[in-house]
Design a protein around this motif. Structure first.
Motif: not given
Length: 525
Positions: A57, A61, A251, A337, A339
């Motif tokens: 992750t 960002s 996601q 990514g 979270r």
């Protein structure tokens, strides 16, 4: 420079009787922040990461260092105030990677100007002395001048507010370097495979494997910290099989477009899209990053892939606000990514309502787990985790040092127009490598400024071990233009192989592996 050669870093592990004060599992933002906090207080600290630093992750960002305008709208004043304070500290401690950016909210309804000016005025007040600048209302013409490419139809004006932007994986690498400088031992490609417990069933260390050599270790520690992001439940299962999941992954995907879609130094922020989420279009490394989504995911992966519904959502939403509507073929790179959101106790599927606050959990065995949170608050998460470690591990109490600790590369007066700014105070040392070998002064790719010297620097000083490590997280080419990254892979492999003494077969395997990975960053027509 502190030695970053792997053989040197591994030396402390050869003493099987050594007991570390703190072992941190996980080399993303949270793990690195925790290891740095621990090492800077003087604790014997070891960090182990099974892949590369920020592989998950923490390299995926929206590239924002922010308080979170959305959390303010939800009334989460405490989280916003904490994040704005941390934003200010990060600008002070890593000014080579964090910069103040103007964000513009275009107003397409008559009431939005007053509404957002007042709301973001509160955002400014919460930042206090660490404010990045005052919010103000601007006219329609000013919006069009500041954001060429914005849809002018039904536009009333706009609201400008200030927030931070950064390069996420570059910050992670600099944090790893700072950890080493503070006396920590940090290793990538080193997998924790089990937990050690004493007769009282309390955690006493970890079992781990060096993934490069296959060598197995039993490493003793007074405290073990689980800072593995979306993977925290994997370690919790090792501690207590059958334990209820702590994290619910969400996601988020981002597109990277050519700068022509929004040729501006300012960023676009849409506070409420059709499904109630926030959309950003942010200038980054001479491209535009557009995102994000917030999709509940049932499983986790080191390489999550954008879903078609997410791709369609961003394309349609971007088309509403940009005069030049992006299509699939315009997307230079798409990255996803996950979270690590704290799982709700009910069956809520609305991940945007799940807490972004971080949580510390201590298992019966003494395993400390830190979860939730976001990049901006990584330092505070580390501080809280080490404070808890002192209590759990009976460590000699030392006060936190990271509020005033410059991060490796820190320097004022950065030239943002020179792409080498990401190296901060290391910039000249990177360029000095060209004197060692004139070939290294050549470009990695004809359309980009990146030099071959940067690959050498990444291997020698930033613990890069693979093509992906270099092109994804040291040099950000994979995230900026996946096709160009594939084209740069062969020369990158050759440079790494020469430094790490690898053969032609290793190079071929690396190129094949990287190309397969990079295909997931390309949208098929």
């Amino acid at each position: 420079m502190i030695p970053t050669n792997r053989a040197h870093i591994l030396k402390p592990l050869s003493n099987s009787e050594k007991e570390w004060d703190i072992i941190v599992v996980g080399g993303g933002a949270t793990g690195l922040g925790t290891a740095l906090d621990a090492a800077s207080r003087g604790y014997q600290t070891l960090l182990l990461e099974r892949a590369d630093f920020a592989k998950g992750t923490s390299s995926r960002s929206t590239k924002l260092v922010h308080g979170g305008v959305r959390y303010l709208a939800q009334g989460n004043i405490g989280l916003v105030r904490e994040a704005l304070y941390e934003r200010g500290l990060l600008l002070k401690n890593a000014p080579h990677l964090v910069k103040n950016v103007s964000f513009i909210i275009p107003n397409y309804h008559w009431w939005e100007g007053l509404f957002y000016t007042i709301g973001l005025g509160v955002y400014d007040l919460l930042a206090g002395k660490l404010s990045f600048g005052r919010t103000k209302h601007i006219s329609k013409n000013e919006v069009l001048n500041k954001l060429p490419g914005i849809n002018p139809k039904s536009l009333y004006g706009g609201v400008v507010y200030h927030d931070g932007q950064f390069d996420d994986s570059r910050l992670a690498i600099n944090l790893a370097q700072t950890c080493l400088e503070q006396g920590a031992t940090v290793l990538n490609y080193f997998k924790v495979t089990g937990l050690l417990k004493n007769a009282q069933q309390k955690i006493s260390g970890v079992k781990a494997t060096d993934l490069e050599t296959g060598e197995k270790y039993q490493l003793k520690a007074k405290v073990v910290i689980n800072a593995t992001g979306v993977f925290v439940d994997d370690l919790l299962q090792m501690d207590k099989p059958g334990k209820k999941p702590l994290v619910r992954p969400s996601q988020g995907i981002h597109f990277v477009l050519d700068r022509s879609f929004m040729p501006s130094h300012d960023a676009l922020m849409i506070p409420k899209t059709d499904d109630g989420r926030v959309l950003f279009a942010v200038p980054w490394h001479d491209k535009v990053v557009v995102g994000t989504t917030d999709t509940p995911i049932d499983s986790h992966s080191l390489e999550p892939v954008a879903l078609e519904q997410e791709i369609d959502f961003i394309l349609k939403t971007a088309a509403k606000y940009l005069t030049k509507a992006p299509t699939r073929k315009d997307v230079l790179s798409v990255f996803a990514g996950l979270r690590p959101l704290a799982a709700p106790q009910n069956d809520s599927s609305k991940t945007k309502e799940i807490s972004r606050s971080h949580k510390l959990i201590v298992s019966e065995s003494g395993l400390i787990t830190i979860t939730g949170g976001k990049w901006t608050t990584y330092r505070r998460m580390g501080e809280d985790t080490v404070d808890k470690s002192i209590q759990i591990g009976g460590l000699n109490s030392q006060s936190c040092k990271t509020k005033e600790l410059p991060i490796h590369g820190s320097m004022q007066g950065v030239d943002w127009d020179n792409y080498l700014y990401v190296y901060g105070s290391d910039r000249d040392k990177v360029l000095d490598l060209v004197n060692e070998n004139l070939e290294w002064g050549k470009k990695l790719h004809p359309h980009y400024d990146y030099l071959q010297a940067e690959v050498i620097w990444a291997v020698r000083n930033e613990m890069a071990r693979t093509i992906e490590d270099v092109l994804a997280r040291r040099v950000r080419l994979l995230f900026l233009d996946a096709k160009a990254a594939k084209e740069a892979a062969p020369v990158t492999a050759k440079l790494i192989a020469a430094e790490l003494v690898k053969d032609a077969e290793w190079q071929e395997e690396q190129i094949l592996s990287f190309n397969t990975l990079a295909d997931n960053y390309l949208l098929q027509p």
